[in-house]
Structure formats: structure tokens, C-alpha cells
Design a protein around this motif. Structure first.
Motif, PDB file in Angstrom:
ATOM      1  N   GLY A 134       0.786  -1.109   0.023  1.00 11.01           N
ATOM      2  CA  GLY A 134      -0.072  -0.003   0.077  1.00 11.01           C
ATOM      3  C   GLY A 134       0.875   1.180   0.019  1.00 11.01           C
ATOM      4  O   GLY A 134       0.398   2.409  -0.032  1.00 11.01           O
ATOM      5  N   TRP A 135       2.143   1.104   0.021  1.00 15.10           N
ATOM      6  CA  TRP A 135       3.050   2.235   0.092  1.00 15.10           C
ATOM      7  C   TRP A 135       3.840   2.241  -1.114  1.00 15.10           C
ATOM      8  O   TRP A 135       4.155   1.125  -1.595  1.00 15.10           O
ATOM      9  CB  TRP A 135       3.858   2.254   1.214  1.00 15.10           C
ATOM     10  N   ILE A 136       4.238   3.414  -1.634  1.00 14.93           N
ATOM     11  CA  ILE A 136       4.982   3.104  -3.017  1.00 14.93           C
ATOM     12  C   ILE A 136       6.401   2.347  -2.948  1.00 14.93           C
ATOM     13  O   ILE A 136       6.548   1.760  -3.778  1.00 14.93           O
ATOM     14  CB  ILE A 136       5.536   4.627  -3.433  1.00 14.93           C
ATOM     15  N   VAL A 189      22.301   1.249   2.650  1.00 16.29           N
ATOM     16  CA  VAL A 189      21.910   2.160   1.689  1.00 16.29           C
ATOM     17  C   VAL A 189      20.795   2.777   2.239  1.00 16.29           C
ATOM     18  O   VAL A 189      19.849   2.372   2.532  1.00 16.29           O
ATOM     19  CB  VAL A 189      21.675   1.533   0.047  1.00 16.29           C
ATOM     20  N   ASP A 190      21.026   4.273   2.362  1.00 16.25           N
ATOM     21  CA  ASP A 190      19.905   4.882   3.024  1.00 16.25           C
ATOM     22  C   ASP A 190      19.318   5.835   1.661  1.00 16.25           C
ATOM     23  O   ASP A 190      19.903   6.596   0.690  1.00 16.25           O
ATOM     24  CB  ASP A 190      20.606   6.118   3.643  1.00 16.25           C
ATOM     25  N   THR A 191      18.144   5.222   1.348  1.00 21.54           N
ATOM     26  CA  THR A 191      17.544   5.649  -0.133  1.00 21.54           C
ATOM     27  C   THR A 191      16.380   6.747   0.169  1.00 21.54           C
ATOM     28  O   THR A 191      15.429   6.386   0.569  1.00 21.54           O
ATOM     29  CB  THR A 191      16.794   4.322  -0.676  1.00 21.54           C
ATOM     30  N   TRP A 192      17.014   7.917  -0.556  1.00 18.67           N
ATOM     31  CA  TRP A 192      15.683   8.940  -0.454  1.00 18.67           C
ATOM     32  C   TRP A 192      15.030   9.052  -1.882  1.00 18.67           C
ATOM     33  O   TRP A 192      15.522   9.082  -2.907  1.00 18.67           O
ATOM     34  CB  TRP A 192      16.434  10.549  -0.125  1.00 18.67           C
ATOM     35  N   TRP A 193      13.758   9.165  -1.632  1.00 20.25           N
ATOM     36  CA  TRP A 193      12.775   9.181  -2.503  1.00 20.25           C
ATOM     37  C   TRP A 193      11.434   9.316  -2.108  1.00 20.25           C
ATOM     38  O   TRP A 193      11.207   9.679  -0.939  1.00 20.25           O
ATOM     39  CB  TRP A 193      12.975   8.073  -3.621  1.00 20.25           C
ATOM     40  N   GLN A 194      10.397   9.411  -3.066  1.00 10.79           N
ATOM     41  CA  GLN A 194       9.061   9.757  -2.677  1.00 10.79           C
ATOM     42  C   GLN A 194       7.984   8.951  -3.574  1.00 10.79           C
ATOM     43  O   GLN A 194       8.309   8.408  -4.708  1.00 10.79           O
ATOM     44  CB  GLN A 194       8.464  11.160  -2.870  1.00 10.79           C
ATOM     45  N   THR A 195       6.897   8.892  -3.111  1.00 15.34           N
ATOM     46  CA  THR A 195       5.654   8.456  -3.849  1.00 15.34           C
ATOM     47  C   THR A 195       5.600   9.154  -5.408  1.00 15.34           C
ATOM     48  O   THR A 195       5.663   8.353  -6.388  1.00 15.34           O
ATOM     49  CB  THR A 195       4.291   8.655  -3.247  1.00 15.34           C
ATOM     50  N   GLU A 196       5.896  10.392  -5.392  1.00 17.22           N
ATOM     51  CA  GLU A 196       6.154  11.080  -6.694  1.00 17.22           C
ATOM     52  C   GLU A 196       6.989  10.956  -7.505  1.00 17.22           C
ATOM     53  O   GLU A 196       6.787  11.049  -8.678  1.00 17.22           O
ATOM     54  CB  GLU A 196       6.143  12.874  -6.158  1.00 17.22           C
ATOM     55  N   GLY A 208       9.860  19.230  -1.407  1.00  9.12           N
ATOM     56  CA  GLY A 208       9.579  19.803  -0.126  1.00  9.12           C
ATOM     57  C   GLY A 208      10.388  19.256   1.006  1.00  9.12           C
ATOM     58  O   GLY A 208      10.035  19.092   2.188  1.00  9.12           O
ATOM     59  N   ASP A 209      11.559  18.922   0.621  1.00 11.35           N
ATOM     60  CA  ASP A 209      12.562  18.196   1.666  1.00 11.35           C
ATOM     61  C   ASP A 209      13.706  19.266   1.729  1.00 11.35           C
ATOM     62  O   ASP A 209      14.073  19.712   0.678  1.00 11.35           O
ATOM     63  CB  ASP A 209      12.938  16.991   1.396  1.00 11.35           C
ATOM     64  N   GLY A 210      14.424  19.516   2.940  1.00 13.80           N
ATOM     65  CA  GLY A 210      15.250  20.359   3.298  1.00 13.80           C
ATOM     66  C   GLY A 210      16.845  19.131   2.987  1.00 13.80           C
ATOM     67  O   GLY A 210      16.438  18.088   3.391  1.00 13.80           O
ATOM     68  N   GLY A 270      14.804  16.753   6.310  1.00 10.89           N
ATOM     69  CA  GLY A 270      13.461  16.707   6.790  1.00 10.89           C
ATOM     70  C   GLY A 270      12.530  17.694   5.980  1.00 10.89           C
ATOM     71  O   GLY A 270      12.940  18.536   5.259  1.00 10.89           O
ATOM     72  N   ARG A 271      11.255  17.764   6.097  1.00  9.41           N
ATOM     73  CA  ARG A 271      10.263  18.402   5.331  1.00  9.41           C
ATOM     74  C   ARG A 271      10.372  19.776   5.613  1.00  9.41           C
ATOM     75  O   ARG A 271      10.675  20.206   6.833  1.00  9.41           O
ATOM     76  CB  ARG A 271       8.752  17.902   5.727  1.00  9.41           C
ATOM     77  N   VAL A 272      10.493  20.535   4.504  1.00  9.52           N
ATOM     78  CA  VAL A 272      10.472  22.102   4.899  1.00  9.52           C
ATOM     79  C   VAL A 272       8.966  22.657   4.900  1.00  9.52           C
ATOM     80  O   VAL A 272       9.075  23.766   5.017  1.00  9.52           O
ATOM     81  CB  VAL A 272      11.210  22.781   3.651  1.00  9.52           C
ATOM     82  N   GLY A 320       5.976   5.285   8.612  1.00 10.88           N
ATOM     83  CA  GLY A 320       7.096   5.888   9.324  1.00 10.88           C
ATOM     84  C   GLY A 320       6.939   7.420   9.465  1.00 10.88           C
ATOM     85  O   GLY A 320       7.973   7.818  10.020  1.00 10.88           O
ATOM     86  N   LYS A 321       6.037   8.173   9.126  1.00 11.31           N
ATOM     87  CA  LYS A 321       6.062   9.681   8.940  1.00 11.31           C
ATOM     88  C   LYS A 321       5.137  10.039  10.387  1.00 11.31           C
ATOM     89  O   LYS A 321       4.069   9.407  10.550  1.00 11.31           O
ATOM     90  CB  LYS A 321       5.328  10.247   7.968  1.00 11.31           C
ATOM     91  N   ILE A 322       5.710  10.745  11.042  1.00 13.23           N
ATOM     92  CA  ILE A 322       5.177  11.284  12.328  1.00 13.23           C
ATOM     93  C   ILE A 322       3.781  12.047  11.924  1.00 13.23           C
ATOM     94  O   ILE A 322       3.654  12.784  10.765  1.00 13.23           O
ATOM     95  CB  ILE A 322       6.028  12.295  12.868  1.00 13.23           C
TER      96      ILE A 322
HETATM   97  C1  6R9 Z   1       9.634   6.360  -0.253  1.00 10.97           C
HETATM   98  C2  6R9 Z   1       8.661   7.130   0.607  1.00 10.97           C
HETATM   99  C3  6R9 Z   1       8.361  10.929   1.000  1.00 10.97           C
HETATM  100  C4  6R9 Z   1       9.082  11.691   1.993  1.00 10.97           C
HETATM  101  C5  6R9 Z   1      10.156  12.297   1.571  1.00 10.97           C
HETATM  102  C6  6R9 Z   1      11.029  12.204   2.783  1.00 10.97           C
HETATM  103  C7  6R9 Z   1      10.869  11.240   3.396  1.00 10.97           C
HETATM  104  C8  6R9 Z   1      11.731   9.067   2.519  1.00 10.97           C
HETATM  105  C9  6R9 Z   1      14.056   9.349   3.159  1.00 10.97           C
HETATM  106  C10 6R9 Z   1      13.140  10.216   3.481  1.00 10.97           C
HETATM  107  C11 6R9 Z   1      15.175  11.127   4.572  1.00 10.97           C
HETATM  108  C12 6R9 Z   1      15.323   9.086   3.239  1.00 10.97           C
HETATM  109  N1  6R9 Z   1      12.027  10.179   3.140  1.00 10.97           N
HETATM  110  N2  6R9 Z   1      12.913   8.570   2.389  1.00 10.97           N
HETATM  111  N3  6R9 Z   1      13.948  11.203   4.361  1.00 10.97           N
HETATM  112  N4  6R9 Z   1      15.859  10.015   4.058  1.00 10.97           N
HETATM  113  N5  6R9 Z   1      16.035   8.108   3.207  1.00 10.97           N
HETATM  114  O1  6R9 Z   1       9.213   7.384   2.047  1.00 10.97           O
HETATM  115  O2  6R9 Z   1       7.882   7.694   0.002  1.00 10.97           O
HETATM  116  O3  6R9 Z   1       5.857   7.781   1.570  1.00 10.97           O
HETATM  117  O4  6R9 Z   1       6.061   9.376  -0.265  1.00 10.97           O
HETATM  118  O5  6R9 Z   1       7.314   9.797   1.573  1.00 10.97           O
HETATM  119  O6  6R9 Z   1       9.661  10.754   3.079  1.00 10.97           O
HETATM  120  O7  6R9 Z   1      10.687  13.528   3.332  1.00 10.97           O
HETATM  121  O8  6R9 Z   1       9.961  13.594   0.952  1.00 10.97           O
HETATM  122  P1  6R9 Z   1       6.647   8.687   0.510  1.00 10.97           P
END
Ligand code: 6R9
Length: 642
Positions: A299-301, A401-408, A491-493, A506-508, A601-603
């Protein structure tokens, strides 16, 4: 003679190769991505690699190309790996039977179910909502939609009837696929009952297909409801995949914004396939014979891209887990790793932090010697969690591996490549080839110095960027392309070190105005988290008669005596004052045993804001929380702000 595996040609195996690939991807992005896309199966090659105009905004990849993603995830593997396990399924209850399904069996199952969809009137472009537990059938339903050209919209099976109905209605789904119920730890979630409640408000749904999972009794709506097993029983095991245009939508996935309704992010077929496969292979460095486990929910990307599409397109063996990390005990993840000889383990910092609080004997009693690569996703990973993960799970030999990305973004944008490029604790490190990441100051000016801190932006398209928000392109434009002209705004700093490594801060968009000063809550939390006794914190604003707003900090600590906390409170305030300024000092600090979190895991700041403001009655829908019980604990320990 070595067999040629076409997909392996796209794998980067040294730092020098990474640099070379990155350089090429920036100098000639179209040639770069065409080279990668050639490794897939197409019915017709594209006419044009990329066309885009981010003032519209519009992005098109591989236009004119024709394909079906399921032929790349299934059919193409049949010859070489038809008998290889595609999915290992680990049940909620460790005593129940494990299921394994080969590529040949999965292909057949998907074809059968594609026929069921077709027989129930589903065709190209129709929207189908999937509300199912983590079962192999969930993956089958997803792939069967893709095979017939329908657009799937998976809704996490922990969401309430209201959340489900909102999502179904937003994209006018014609069908719902669900199960009678789902097991999660000691709970049994009555999915069909919840779905029935939702469907009272969803006139677009004509048919419901129900997979019998728990065997519990359910209400039945004749004409509308159909059993999965009866429908599939006589369905043909062959189904010619619908030929899709590269830019046809593949799926919709809802993600919540800071305000308003959830946004239905739309991903398209070709670019998504190319990018998720490319990043899966490179970030994780998956090799034949490895066992890969991503603990996310589908249910999550992360589940879409790195349980289903990326791994299956790459011909990997991917593990799906039905249960939760704390059942039957807090060693379950490690037990599953040992049981299936997992080589690649990919989870979220929130899970790591929850597990690190328990005795390490729960880890040590399991044989984790098969692990080769660890991954993190979902939020910034703090140093303690990173170190614990690397030391106790990775035994200091597995790259993290610390993977940064988003649903978008559809796929991973910033990450190290396991064992290939350098890692640095708490840093996502370097952008993937094709990702032109930059930092901007508040005025939108690029920060060009070697080290900098600012707002992250991406200045060039990559193949798996979401193409729109379903039914609301204006909102898409406003949220992602209006902050900075011609740039994608996530939307991230972030900050950048002298080697070009990025650390996401984190989110800006969480900004509180205190006495006229705009304060981002992320940097304040980071300052608080610097304290060695702090596990995690969340800072929100609440109305204040003099300052307009004041800051309220929720803090989880390693200690928990009142005396220690009193001292800690002063130290935290001092730390924030020194790091950011006296203006950012929290007015109130509440020590809490946990924070309300979403599944990813988002607050959930919305709840924390309400509690801080004294509005504890009407907290809205808390069904999307990982840990709903924590809310009452927080309310009972609330500091009086009135
Ligand atoms: C894949 C996912 C996206 C938001 C993103 C950011 C945070 C995700 C991160 C991270 C720091 C990482 N985020 N991965 N922040 N380090 N490795 O989580 O998608 O549920 O859309 O959330 O999650 O803030 O903008 P989504």
C-alpha cells in the motif's frame, strides 16, 4: 560459455563507473536513458526519448513506445528462470506454511486473474481499487490489472472505511478487490466488513472480488460480490497482454499532503518500469540466487517499486511478509531473515528504532550471516539507529543504503550503491545517474558552494516522475512546480558535504510562525535529537496568546525517570537555543513513550498539533496510524498549555 543477461549490462560495479554514468546522464540524458531502455522488451521502440515542459508541467518519456510491464516482469523470464522462485511468502503466524511461487506459476496465476478481470468488464484505462492484506494474491491482482491495461489503486489494508471510500471515489474505481479479512499480529482485520461500509458511499464500484483468506463469515451482496477462488477456477491460464503506450497510466497511489485530500499520484508504464528496475539493480546490487526482502507494505510506494515491479522486472526473488515486526516477538524480522537466508533487507528507520530498544539477544539468537546489504527508507535515519543497524544486523560488514525518494518520484533518487559507492552514516549520499539534484536558498537561488544547506530541488526530468495528480493537474503544478521555476520541488530540506553527499534534513513544509519568525520544525527536531539521551522528537506549533504560536516538543528519551527528565528539559532548551537561537526554544516539552506514526514511518503531526492545542476530542481519522494506542498515552501525559 557465460549466458548473457541483458539486464546486467545496466549495472554499475565501481565508483569510476558511477562517475562515468552520472556524467553521461547529465551531458546527454536522452542517449543515457535510451541505452538503459534498450534492455527491456518493447512491442515497438519509442520515437522520442524525452519531451518535457515544466511550465505546463508535462513530462513524456519513450513516447511512441509500446509495451506491457508484465511481459517484462514475467514473460521475459520464463525461458531462463521459469522455475526460479519469484515470491517467497512468509505468513503472519510463524507456524503456518510458507508459500513459494515460481515465475512460471506467477505468470499463469496473473493470466488467470487477468481473464477474471476481463470477464468482469475491466479493460484498458478502468480504475480498480485493491484493498488486500500482504498476500501473493495482492501482487497477482496488481499485475493482472497491469496486464489488462487497467489502472490499479492500492489502498493500504489498515485504512478505515472513510479513507477507502475517499480514495475509491476520487478516481471513480469500477471494481474493488479485497479479502474477507487479514491477520496482523494478534489482530484480525475485517476487510470485507470495512469495504462494505465504504462501498455504501461508492456508487462507481460495480463488482467486488473477495479472496478467502481468514475464512471468517462475511455479508454478501449478490450480483455485486464474487469469490476470487470461484472466478479463477475455470479461467484460462493464458492472457495476451494489452499493448500499452509508454505514457499510458500504470497506477494511481494516494499520498497525503500537509493539507487537503490525499493526492492520487499517477505513474505511467514505460518510464516507471525503466527507472525502478535500473535503481533496484544498482542500489541493491542484487545478484542471481540472492533473496531480497523489503518489509514495506504494498500500500506504500516502496512496496510497488521495490517489492513488485523493480525486483520482478529484474528477475529477482522477492519476499513478502504478511505480519508485523513485533509478532510473536520483537525478533521476528531477524527470525525471517535467518529462516529464508535473506541477503538483502530493506526497512524503515522507524522499525529500526522500535527494535533497537529491545534486548540485542533477540537479534543474536538468529543466524544473520546470509545478509549482504541493508537498506533504509521513509525518513531521515538518525545516527544511533544507523549505527545499531549496521553493527547488530549488518555485523559491520554489510553496506547500508539510505535511499531518499518519494511516492511522486516513483523510484530512489539519492542513495549510495551497495558496496560500490561510498556510504556515510545519516547521509543518503549521491544522486542516482540521471538525477540533477541541487540546493536552493529561500529565494530560489542555487547554492553553488561545495558545502551548503537549503531546499532540495531537481532540475531535470527522470523517467519515473509522477505525471499528474489524478483529476487535479493544477494542484500538481502548484505543489511541485511552483515553488521554484522549472524545478521539481520535493518539499525536503538537505545539506551537502564537501564530497557532494546529501543528507536529508526533513520536510520544509512544517513551518510555525513564533512571534513573527518563521521556524521550520525539522531543524529544531534535529537539534533536539543531537542530545545523547534523545531517541526521537517531534515539534509542533500551538496557539499562544502572546507569541501567536509557540512550540511544543514531544520527546522520546532513553531514560525515563522524572528527575532525569527535568534535567533533560533544561539541557534540550539550551541545546536548541545554542544551535538555532533562543526564539526556537520549545515552550513546552513532553516526554512520551512513542509518537503517532503512519505505516511508512511518518510522524502524524496533525494529531500532535491538536493535542498540543488542547483539542484532544476530535482527532479525526487515526486508522492510518501504525500505533493508534499511543495517542491516548500522549493525551494523558499532556502538559497543560491553556
Ligand atoms: C519512499 C517514501 C516521501 C518523504 C520524503 C522525505 C521522506 C523518504 C527518506 C526520507 C530522509 C530518506 N523520506 N526517504 N527522508 N531520508 N532516506 O518514503 O515515499 O511515503 O511518499 O514519503 O519521506 O521527507 O519527501 P513517501
Amino acid at each position: 560459455m557465460k549466458r548473457e543477461r541483458k539486464l546486467d549490462k545496466m549495472v554499475i560495479t565501481s565508483e569510476a563507473q558511477y562517475k562515468e554514468a552520472y556524467k553521461k546522464s547529465v551531458e546527454d540524458p536522452q542517449a543515457f536513458w535510451a541505452g538503459i531502455a534498450e534492455n527491456f522488451q518493447w512491442h515497438k521502440k519509442w520515437d522520442r526519448v524525452l519531451s518535457y515542459d515544466w511550465s505546463v508541467p508535462e513530462t513524456k518519456w519513450f513516447e511512441g513506445g509500446k509495451l506491457n510491464i508484465t511481459e517484462n516482469c514475467l514473460d521475459r523470464h520464463l525461458k531462463e528462470r521459469g522455475q526460479q522462485t519469484a515470491i517467497i511468502w512468509e505468513p503472519n503466524d510463524p507456524g503456518d506454511d510458507v508459500r513459494k511461487i515460481t515465475y512460471a506459476e506467477l505468470h499463469e496465476y496473473v493470466c488467470r486473474f487477468a481473464n477474471v478481470l476481463k470477464d468482469n468488464g475491466i479493460g484498458k484505462g478502468d480504475r480498480v481499487c485493491i484493498y488486500m492484506p500482504m498476500l501473493i494474491e495482492l501482487t497477482v491482482a496488481v499485475l493482472a490489472c497491469a496486464r489488462v491495461g487497467a489502472i490499479h489503486s492500492v489502498v493500504f489494508a489498515g485504512f478505515s472505511a472513510r479513507s477507502l471510500a475517499t480514495r475509491i471515489n476520487d478516481s471513480q474505481c469500477k471494481m474493488l478487490i479485497t479479502a474477507d479479512g487479514g491477520f496482523r499480529g494478534t489482530k484480525n482485520i475485517p476487510l470485507k466488513e470495512i469495504a462494505d461500509e465504504a462501498l455504501d458511499h461508492c456508487p462507481s464500484v460495480e463488482n467486488v472480488i473477495i479472496y478467502k483468506n481468514t475464512g471468517q463469515s462475511i455479508e454478501w451482496v449478490s450480483e455485486r460480490d464474487h469469490w476470487w477462488h470461484l472466478e479463477t477456477r475455470n479461467a484460462s491460464p493464458e492472457f495476451t497482454a494489452e499493448v500499452m503506450d509508454a505514457e499510458d497510466p500504470l497506477f494511481i497511489l494516494y499520498t497525503s499532503g500537509s493539507t487537503g485530500n490525499p493526492k492520487g499520484m499517477v505513474h505511467s508504464c514505460a518510464g516507471y518500469m525503466v527507472y525502478t528496475t535500473y535503481t533496484f539493480k544498482n542500489v541493491f546490487q542484487y545478484k542471481d540466487g540472492d533473496i531480497y526482502w523489503c518489509t514495506a507494505d504494498i500500500g506504500w510506494i516502496t512496496g510497488h517499486s521495490y517489492i513488485i515491479y523493480g525486483p520482478l522486472a529484474a528477475g529477482a526473488t522477492t519476499l513478502m511478509f504478511e505480519g508485523i515486526p513485533s509478532y510473536p516477538d520483537n525478533g521476528r524480522f531477524w527470525e525471517v531473515c535467518a529462516k529464508h537466508k535473506v541477503t538483502h533487507f530493506y526497512t524503515a528507520p522507524t522499525a529500526i528504532r522500535a527494535l533497537e530498544k529491545h534486548p540485542v539477544s533477540l537479534v543474536e539468537k538468529h543466524d544473520l550471516s546470509g545478509l549482504k546489504v541493508l537498506g533504509s527508507v521513509g525518513e531521515p535515519i538518525n545516527r544511533e539507529a544507523w549505527m545499531w543497524y549496521s553493527k547488530h544486523i549488518g555485523k559491520d560488514k554489510c553496506p547500508v543504503v539510505d535511499t531518499w525518494w518519494q511516492t511522486e518520484t516513483g523510484g530512489i533518487l539519492i542513495s549510495s550503491l551497495a558496496g560500490v559507492t561510498r556510504q556515510k552514516a545519516t547521509f543518503a549520499t549521491l544522486p542516482m545517474p540521471g538525477i540533477q539534484a541541487i540546493l536552493l536558498d529561500n529565494e530560489g537561488k542555487e547554492l553553488k558552494s561545495d558545502t551548503a544547506e537549503g531546499t532540495l530541488a531537481i532540475k531535470y526530468p527522470w523517467p519515473s516522475i509522477a505525471r499528474t495528480i489524478y483529476g487535479d493537474h493544477d494542484r500538481y503544478k502548484k505543489v511541485y512546480f511552483s515553488a521554484f521555476k522549472d524545478h521539481y520541488f520535493p518539499g525536503d530540506g538537505a545539506l551537502k558535504d564537501e564530497e557532494g553527499n546529501y543528507r536529508i534534513t526533513g520536510r520544509v513544509d512544517d513551518v510555525v510562525i513564533v512571534s513573527g519568525h518563521n521556524l521550520g520544525t525539522a531543524p529544531i527536531e534535529n537539534a533536539i535529537n543531537e542530545h545523547e539521551m534523545v531517541v526521537e522528537s517531534a515539534v509542533v506549533g500551538y496557539p499562544h496568546p502572546i507569541k501567536g504560536n509557540a512550540l511544543y516538543a514531544y520527546v522520546i528519551t532513553y531514560s525515563n525517570t522524572e528527575e532525569a527528565n527535568q534535567k533533560l528539559e533544561d539541557e534540550i532548551k539550551g541545546l536548541v537555543a545554542r544551535t538555532i537561537g533562543a526564539i526556537a526554544k520549545p515552550e513546552e516539552i513532553q516526554f512520551v513513550p512513542g509518537l503517532p506514526k503512519t505505516r511508512s514511518g511518518k510522524i502524524m503531526r496533525r494529531i500532535l498539533r491538536k493535542v498540543a492545542s488542547g483539542e484532544c476530542e476530535n482527532l479525526g481519522d487515526t486508522s492510518t496510524l501504525l500505533n493508534p494506542d499511543i495517542v491516548n498515552e500522549i493525551i494523558s501525559g499532556k502538559v497543560n498549555t491553556n
